[in-house]
Design a protein around this motif. Structure first.
Motif, PDB file in Angstrom:
ATOM      1  N   SER A  12       0.832  -1.213   0.000  1.00  0.00           N
ATOM      2  CA  SER A  12       0.000   0.000   0.000  1.00  0.00           C
ATOM      3  C   SER A  12       0.860   1.255   0.000  1.00  0.00           C
ATOM      4  O   SER A  12       0.610   2.181  -0.775  1.00  0.00           O
ATOM      5  CB  SER A  12      -0.914   0.027   1.223  1.00  0.00           C
ATOM      6  N   LEU A  13       1.857   1.277   0.869  1.00  0.00           N
ATOM      7  CA  LEU A  13       2.727   2.454   0.927  1.00  0.00           C
ATOM      8  C   LEU A  13       3.503   2.642  -0.375  1.00  0.00           C
ATOM      9  O   LEU A  13       3.633   3.761  -0.876  1.00  0.00           O
ATOM     10  CB  LEU A  13       3.677   2.353   2.116  1.00  0.00           C
ATOM     11  N   GLY A  14       4.006   1.544  -0.922  1.00  0.00           N
ATOM     12  CA  GLY A  14       4.730   1.622  -2.195  1.00  0.00           C
ATOM     13  C   GLY A  14       3.826   2.076  -3.327  1.00  0.00           C
ATOM     14  O   GLY A  14       4.202   2.926  -4.144  1.00  0.00           O
ATOM     15  N   ALA A  15       2.599   1.526  -3.377  1.00  0.00           N
ATOM     16  CA  ALA A  15       1.662   1.900  -4.431  1.00  0.00           C
ATOM     17  C   ALA A  15       1.242   3.362  -4.303  1.00  0.00           C
ATOM     18  O   ALA A  15       1.071   4.053  -5.319  1.00  0.00           O
ATOM     19  CB  ALA A  15       0.441   0.988  -4.385  1.00  0.00           C
ATOM     20  N   MET A  16       1.101   3.842  -3.070  1.00  0.00           N
ATOM     21  CA  MET A  16       0.741   5.254  -2.892  1.00  0.00           C
ATOM     22  C   MET A  16       1.866   6.172  -3.360  1.00  0.00           C
ATOM     23  O   MET A  16       1.610   7.234  -3.934  1.00  0.00           O
ATOM     24  CB  MET A  16       0.378   5.537  -1.439  1.00  0.00           C
ATOM     25  N   GLN A  17       3.108   5.756  -3.143  1.00  0.00           N
ATOM     26  CA  GLN A  17       4.238   6.562  -3.623  1.00  0.00           C
ATOM     27  C   GLN A  17       4.267   6.584  -5.148  1.00  0.00           C
ATOM     28  O   GLN A  17       4.523   7.629  -5.757  1.00  0.00           O
ATOM     29  CB  GLN A  17       5.564   6.017  -3.066  1.00  0.00           C
ATOM     30  N   ILE A  18       3.997   5.453  -5.764  1.00  0.00           N
ATOM     31  CA  ILE A  18       3.948   5.401  -7.233  1.00  0.00           C
ATOM     32  C   ILE A  18       2.782   6.233  -7.746  1.00  0.00           C
ATOM     33  O   ILE A  18       2.909   6.988  -8.719  1.00  0.00           O
ATOM     34  CB  ILE A  18       3.841   3.939  -7.721  1.00  0.00           C
ATOM     35  N   ALA A  19       1.620   6.107  -7.074  1.00  0.00           N
ATOM     36  CA  ALA A  19       0.428   6.839  -7.512  1.00  0.00           C
ATOM     37  C   ALA A  19       0.631   8.350  -7.442  1.00  0.00           C
ATOM     38  O   ALA A  19       0.051   9.086  -8.246  1.00  0.00           O
ATOM     39  CB  ALA A  19      -0.772   6.429  -6.663  1.00  0.00           C
ATOM     40  N   ARG A  20       1.463   8.827  -6.532  1.00  0.00           N
ATOM     41  CA  ARG A  20       1.745  10.262  -6.447  1.00  0.00           C
ATOM     42  C   ARG A  20       2.428  10.779  -7.705  1.00  0.00           C
ATOM     43  O   ARG A  20       2.323  11.950  -8.036  1.00  0.00           O
ATOM     44  CB  ARG A  20       2.651  10.561  -5.258  1.00  0.00           C
ATOM     45  N   ARG A  21       3.164   9.917  -8.362  1.00  0.00           N
ATOM     46  CA  ARG A  21       3.913  10.322  -9.551  1.00  0.00           C
ATOM     47  C   ARG A  21       3.117  10.129 -10.853  1.00  0.00           C
ATOM     48  O   ARG A  21       3.599  10.449 -11.922  1.00  0.00           O
ATOM     49  CB  ARG A  21       5.222   9.529  -9.617  1.00  0.00           C
ATOM     50  N   LEU A  22       1.920   9.597 -10.732  1.00  0.00           N
ATOM     51  CA  LEU A  22       1.092   9.365 -11.912  1.00  0.00           C
ATOM     52  C   LEU A  22       0.323  10.634 -12.284  1.00  0.00           C
ATOM     53  O   LEU A  22      -0.037  11.423 -11.406  1.00  0.00           O
ATOM     54  CB  LEU A  22       0.105   8.227 -11.650  1.00  0.00           C
ATOM     55  N   PRO A  23       0.038  10.820 -13.569  1.00  0.00           N
ATOM     56  CA  PRO A  23      -0.707  12.016 -14.000  1.00  0.00           C
ATOM     57  C   PRO A  23      -2.207  11.871 -13.723  1.00  0.00           C
ATOM     58  O   PRO A  23      -3.010  11.608 -14.611  1.00  0.00           O
ATOM     59  CB  PRO A  23      -0.413  12.078 -15.504  1.00  0.00           C
ATOM     60  N   LEU A  24      -2.598  12.025 -12.460  1.00  0.00           N
ATOM     61  CA  LEU A  24      -3.980  11.780 -12.051  1.00  0.00           C
ATOM     62  C   LEU A  24      -4.948  12.892 -12.447  1.00  0.00           C
ATOM     63  O   LEU A  24      -6.142  12.793 -12.182  1.00  0.00           O
ATOM     64  CB  LEU A  24      -4.035  11.547 -10.535  1.00  0.00           C
ATOM     65  N   GLU A  25      -4.451  13.945 -13.084  1.00  0.00           N
ATOM     66  CA  GLU A  25      -5.340  15.003 -13.568  1.00  0.00           C
ATOM     67  C   GLU A  25      -5.690  14.792 -15.042  1.00  0.00           C
ATOM     68  O   GLU A  25      -6.587  15.444 -15.566  1.00  0.00           O
ATOM     69  CB  GLU A  25      -4.698  16.387 -13.396  1.00  0.00           C
ATOM     70  N   ASP A  26      -4.973  13.917 -15.713  1.00  0.00           N
ATOM     71  CA  ASP A  26      -5.181  13.654 -17.138  1.00  0.00           C
ATOM     72  C   ASP A  26      -6.403  12.742 -17.320  1.00  0.00           C
ATOM     73  O   ASP A  26      -6.401  11.607 -16.861  1.00  0.00           O
ATOM     74  CB  ASP A  26      -3.916  12.990 -17.712  1.00  0.00           C
ATOM     75  N   PRO A  27      -7.457  13.216 -17.993  1.00  0.00           N
ATOM     76  CA  PRO A  27      -8.674  12.415 -18.169  1.00  0.00           C
ATOM     77  C   PRO A  27      -8.422  11.095 -18.911  1.00  0.00           C
ATOM     78  O   PRO A  27      -9.045  10.074 -18.594  1.00  0.00           O
ATOM     79  CB  PRO A  27      -9.603  13.312 -18.983  1.00  0.00           C
ATOM     80  N   GLU A  28      -7.508  11.107 -19.863  1.00  0.00           N
ATOM     81  CA  GLU A  28      -7.214   9.870 -20.593  1.00  0.00           C
ATOM     82  C   GLU A  28      -6.559   8.853 -19.659  1.00  0.00           C
ATOM     83  O   GLU A  28      -6.897   7.675 -19.696  1.00  0.00           O
ATOM     84  CB  GLU A  28      -6.291  10.168 -21.776  1.00  0.00           C
ATOM     85  N   PHE A  29      -5.644   9.309 -18.821  1.00  0.00           N
ATOM     86  CA  PHE A  29      -4.988   8.404 -17.872  1.00  0.00           C
ATOM     87  C   PHE A  29      -5.999   7.857 -16.862  1.00  0.00           C
ATOM     88  O   PHE A  29      -5.956   6.682 -16.501  1.00  0.00           O
ATOM     89  CB  PHE A  29      -3.838   9.106 -17.145  1.00  0.00           C
ATOM     90  N   ILE A  30      -6.930   8.708 -16.426  1.00  0.00           N
ATOM     91  CA  ILE A  30      -7.956   8.261 -15.480  1.00  0.00           C
ATOM     92  C   ILE A  30      -8.821   7.176 -16.118  1.00  0.00           C
ATOM     93  O   ILE A  30      -9.206   6.208 -15.458  1.00  0.00           O
ATOM     94  CB  ILE A  30      -8.803   9.454 -14.983  1.00  0.00           C
ATOM     95  N   THR A  31      -9.102   7.305 -17.410  1.00  0.00           N
ATOM     96  CA  THR A  31      -9.860   6.262 -18.112  1.00  0.00           C
ATOM     97  C   THR A  31      -9.095   4.944 -18.072  1.00  0.00           C
ATOM     98  O   THR A  31      -9.669   3.890 -17.796  1.00  0.00           O
ATOM     99  CB  THR A  31     -10.135   6.684 -19.563  1.00  0.00           C
ATOM    100  N   TYR A  32      -7.794   4.984 -18.343  1.00  0.00           N
ATOM    101  CA  TYR A  32      -6.975   3.766 -18.275  1.00  0.00           C
ATOM    102  C   TYR A  32      -6.919   3.202 -16.854  1.00  0.00           C
ATOM    103  O   TYR A  32      -6.930   1.994 -16.650  1.00  0.00           O
ATOM    104  CB  TYR A  32      -5.559   4.026 -18.790  1.00  0.00           C
ATOM    105  N   LEU A  33      -6.884   4.083 -15.886  1.00  0.00           N
ATOM    106  CA  LEU A  33      -6.863   3.666 -14.491  1.00  0.00           C
ATOM    107  C   LEU A  33      -8.172   2.963 -14.125  1.00  0.00           C
ATOM    108  O   LEU A  33      -8.163   1.934 -13.448  1.00  0.00           O
ATOM    109  CB  LEU A  33      -6.635   4.882 -13.593  1.00  0.00           C
ATOM    110  N   ARG A  34      -9.273   3.496 -14.592  1.00  0.00           N
ATOM    111  CA  ARG A  34     -10.583   2.856 -14.353  1.00  0.00           C
ATOM    112  C   ARG A  34     -10.645   1.485 -15.022  1.00  0.00           C
ATOM    113  O   ARG A  34     -11.142   0.524 -14.434  1.00  0.00           O
ATOM    114  CB  ARG A  34     -11.702   3.740 -14.893  1.00  0.00           C
ATOM    115  N   ILE A  35     -10.146   1.409 -16.249  1.00  0.00           N
ATOM    116  CA  ILE A  35     -10.123   0.122 -16.959  1.00  0.00           C
ATOM    117  C   ILE A  35      -9.263  -0.885 -16.184  1.00  0.00           C
ATOM    118  O   ILE A  35      -9.640  -2.051 -16.036  1.00  0.00           O
ATOM    119  CB  ILE A  35      -9.617   0.299 -18.405  1.00  0.00           C
ATOM    120  N   GLY A  36      -8.133  -0.422 -15.670  1.00  0.00           N
ATOM    121  CA  GLY A  36      -7.261  -1.296 -14.879  1.00  0.00           C
ATOM    122  C   GLY A  36      -7.941  -1.769 -13.605  1.00  0.00           C
ATOM    123  O   GLY A  36      -7.838  -2.945 -13.233  1.00  0.00           O
ATOM    124  N   TYR A  37      -8.642  -0.881 -12.934  1.00  0.00           N
ATOM    125  CA  TYR A  37      -9.352  -1.245 -11.700  1.00  0.00           C
ATOM    126  C   TYR A  37     -10.443  -2.272 -11.988  1.00  0.00           C
ATOM    127  O   TYR A  37     -10.551  -3.287 -11.294  1.00  0.00           O
ATOM    128  CB  TYR A  37      -9.954  -0.001 -11.035  1.00  0.00           C
TER     129      TYR A  37
END
Length: 190
Positions: A12-37
């Motif tokens: 969890s801690l490692g994933a949160m550190q990685i998630a901080r570096r992800l472009p979470l404001e980019d709508p296209e990336f969020i779509t991919y993140l939703r597909i991954g989830y």
């Protein structure tokens, strides 16, 4: 690092550190993140369905008796004697775990769509699949572990985080005295 509580914390801690570096404001990336989830949830359900098919195929009719502790939420509840088979017990535990996935999806839907949190999608996609692969059912029916010790049926449940670190367990009683006492109590009520 054989303790699931510690590995969950580290991942969890490692994933949160990685998630901080992800472009979470980019709508296209969020779509991919939703597909991954959603894919992680479907994989988890698929693993549980595979476990169910293995349980039904084995059809272990060994009788399993245990005393289910009284519910803490109901002050009038009494310990209950449960007689089942290994196959029925394993199937019910697997179905209970599958219901837990639905609850997790509902909570994630609330956090993501209502509260607008995106980071938990990444973390939960990893943690859900990890949890399924480390479940007692997976250890028995996928990884081929022997039903001994912590994997003996009925499964002991881990308490909270602190109890899991100390190894304390709670759950059904399997000793002969408790079963005999529950049988006597059941005959008195008939």
């Amino acid at each position: 690092m054989n303790n699931p509580a510690i590995t969950n914390l580290v991942i969890s801690l490692g994933a949160m550190q990685i998630a901080r570096r992800l472009p979470l404001e980019d709508p296209e990336f969020i779509t991919y993140l939703r597909i991954g989830y959603v894919s992680a949830q479907l994989i988890s359900f698929g693993i549980y369905f595979y476990i169910l098919t293995k349980i039904w195929k084995k059809n272990d009719l060994t009788v399993l008796k245990y005393v289910q502790p009284a519910s803490m939420t109901n002050p009038d509840a009494k310990p209950e004697l449960v007689t089942s088979t290994v196959a029925d017990y394993d199937a019910s535990e697997t179905k209970k775990s599958m219901r837990g996935l639905f609850i997790g999806i509902a909570m994630m839907g609330f956090l993501h769509f209502y509260m607008k949190y995106t980071q938990p999608l990444f973390v939960q996609a990893l943690m859900t699949v990890k949890g399924v692969l480390e479940s007692n059912e997976a250890k028995l029916h996928i990884w081929g572990s022997k039903p001994e010790g912590p994997l003996s049926r009925p499964f002991k449940t881990q308490g909270g985080f602190m109890e899991s670190l100390t190894g304390q367990t709670q759950g059904p009683q399997t000793d002969a005295a408790a079963i005999k006492e529950a049988e006597k109590a059941g005959k008195k009520n008939d």
